[in-house]
Design a protein around this motif. Structure first.
Motif, PDB file in Angstrom:
ATOM      1  N   MET A   1      42.440  38.737  33.522  1.00 43.96           N
ATOM      2  CA  MET A   1      42.300  39.475  34.764  1.00 43.96           C
ATOM      3  C   MET A   1      43.463  39.103  35.667  1.00 43.96           C
ATOM      4  SD  MET A   1      39.280  39.299  37.658  1.00 43.96           S
ATOM      5  CE  MET A   1      38.956  37.588  37.411  1.00 43.96           C
ATOM      6  N   GLY A   2      44.106  40.124  36.161  1.00 42.10           N
ATOM      7  CA  GLY A   2      45.222  39.913  37.059  1.00 42.10           C
ATOM      8  C   GLY A   2      44.805  40.013  38.516  1.00 42.10           C
ATOM      9  N   LEU A   3      45.762  39.860  39.375  1.00 43.97           N
ATOM     10  CA  LEU A   3      45.509  39.911  40.811  1.00 43.97           C
ATOM     11  C   LEU A   3      44.966  41.273  41.241  1.00 43.97           C
ATOM     12  CD1 LEU A   3      45.663  38.509  43.528  1.00 43.97           C
ATOM     13  CD2 LEU A   3      48.059  39.252  43.705  1.00 43.97           C
ATOM     14  N   ALA A   4      45.447  42.352  40.643  1.00 42.93           N
ATOM     15  CA  ALA A   4      44.980  43.698  41.010  1.00 42.93           C
ATOM     16  C   ALA A   4      43.483  43.834  40.735  1.00 42.93           C
ATOM     17  CB  ALA A   4      45.758  44.759  40.247  1.00 42.93           C
ATOM     18  N   ALA A   9      37.873  44.052  42.492  1.00 41.37           N
ATOM     19  CA  ALA A   9      36.510  43.528  42.345  1.00 41.37           C
ATOM     20  C   ALA A   9      36.004  42.980  43.677  1.00 41.37           C
ATOM     21  CB  ALA A   9      36.461  42.449  41.268  1.00 41.37           C
ATOM     22  N   GLU A  10      36.840  42.267  44.396  1.00 40.08           N
ATOM     23  CA  GLU A  10      36.442  41.700  45.689  1.00 40.08           C
ATOM     24  C   GLU A  10      36.137  42.790  46.697  1.00 40.08           C
ATOM     25  OE1 GLU A  10      35.122  38.865  48.171  1.00 40.08           O
ATOM     26  OE2 GLU A  10      35.665  38.588  46.070  1.00 40.08           O
ATOM     27  N   SER A  11      36.924  43.849  46.713  1.00 39.47           N
ATOM     28  CA  SER A  11      36.653  44.934  47.659  1.00 39.47           C
ATOM     29  C   SER A  11      35.355  45.666  47.307  1.00 39.47           C
ATOM     30  CB  SER A  11      37.833  45.896  47.754  1.00 39.47           C
ATOM     31  OG  SER A  11      37.756  46.938  46.830  1.00 39.47           O
ATOM     32  N   ILE A  12      35.065  45.787  46.019  1.00 43.04           N
ATOM     33  CA  ILE A  12      33.797  46.409  45.611  1.00 43.04           C
ATOM     34  C   ILE A  12      32.636  45.517  46.036  1.00 43.04           C
ATOM     35  CG2 ILE A  12      32.380  47.112  43.637  1.00 43.04           C
ATOM     36  CD1 ILE A  12      35.060  47.936  42.259  1.00 43.04           C
ATOM     37  N   ALA A  43      37.535  41.752  32.690  1.00 39.65           N
ATOM     38  CA  ALA A  43      38.137  41.219  31.465  1.00 39.65           C
ATOM     39  C   ALA A  43      39.200  42.163  30.889  1.00 39.65           C
ATOM     40  CB  ALA A  43      37.060  40.976  30.419  1.00 39.65           C
ATOM     41  N   TYR A  44      39.266  43.373  31.377  1.00 37.70           N
ATOM     42  CA  TYR A  44      40.171  44.383  30.821  1.00 37.70           C
ATOM     43  C   TYR A  44      41.296  44.663  31.812  1.00 37.70           C
ATOM     44  CZ  TYR A  44      36.005  44.715  27.987  1.00 37.70           C
ATOM     45  OH  TYR A  44      34.938  44.405  27.194  1.00 37.70           O
ATOM     46  N   ASP A  45      41.178  45.796  32.469  1.00 39.28           N
ATOM     47  CA  ASP A  45      42.124  46.186  33.496  1.00 39.28           C
ATOM     48  C   ASP A  45      41.314  46.790  34.634  1.00 39.28           C
ATOM     49  OD1 ASP A  45      41.372  48.704  32.556  1.00 39.28           O
ATOM     50  OD2 ASP A  45      43.172  48.953  31.360  1.00 39.28           O
ATOM     51  N   GLU A  46      41.943  47.527  35.508  1.00 36.40           N
ATOM     52  CA  GLU A  46      41.228  48.101  36.647  1.00 36.40           C
ATOM     53  C   GLU A  46      40.313  49.266  36.269  1.00 36.40           C
ATOM     54  OE1 GLU A  46      43.417  48.939  40.257  1.00 36.40           O
ATOM     55  OE2 GLU A  46      45.015  47.624  39.565  1.00 36.40           O
TER      56      GLU A  46
END
Length: 130
Positions: A1-4, A9-12, A43-46
Motif C-alpha cells: 500500500m502506497g501513500l495514495a 482510506a483515511e478520507s473514507i 493491499a492492491y491499489d486505489e
C-alpha cells in the motif's frame, strides 16, 4: 500500500464512512455499524477503495428496501446491527452471510473484475433470513 491508498482510506474512514452510517440510520431508524477490513482494500491499489462508493450506494438502497415499513424496520433491527465488508481477489470467496446480527459481505473489488452484490440481491437474501 502506497501513500495514495493510505490517504484515500483515511478520507473514507473520516468522511465518507460516518456520513454513510448516518444515511443507514436515517433509512433503518437505528444505528448500523459498518466495519471495513481496510487491509483487504489497501493491499492492491486505489481501485478497490474507489469502488466503495458503489458498495455504499447498494447497501443504502438495500436498507431502504427492507425498511420501507415499520415491520421491515423492526425485523431488520432484531436481526442486523453490523455490516462487515471485506475485499478479496479470489472470486470463489465472494459471498454474503447473515449471522449473529452481522451481515458479512465479501466482494471482489480488485483487479480487472468487479464482483459484488446488487441492492436487490442483498435485500432478497436478507429478507429471506428475517
Amino acid at each position: 500500500m502506497g501513500l495514495a491508498e493510505k490517504r484515500l482510506a483515511e478520507s473514507i474512514k473520516t468522511e465518507k464512512l460516518p456520513a454513510f452510517e448516518e444515511k443507514l440510520k436515517e433509512r433503518a431508524g437505528y444505528d448500523i455499524k459498518v466495519n471495513i477490513d481496510w487491509n483487504t482494500f489497501t493491499a492492491y491499489d486505489e481501485y478497490p477503495l474507489s469502488r466503495l462508493d458503489i458498495v455504499f450506494d447498494d447497501l443504502e438502497s438495500f436498507v431502504k428496501k427492507i425498511c420501507s415499513d415499520d415491520m421491515g424496520k423492526e425485523a431488520l433491527q432484531e436481526s442486523m446491527t453490523t455490516i462487515d465488508i471485506t475485499n478479496t481477489d479470489d472470486s470463489s470467496a465472494v459471498k454474503m452471510e447473515l449471522k449473529d446480527e452481522t451481515l458479512f459481505l465479501n466482494f471482489q473489488l480488485a483487479g480487472s473484475t468487479f464482483s459484488s452484490y446488487t441492492d436487490s440481491q442483498i435485500a432478497s437474501y436478507v429478507e429471506g433470513k428475517l
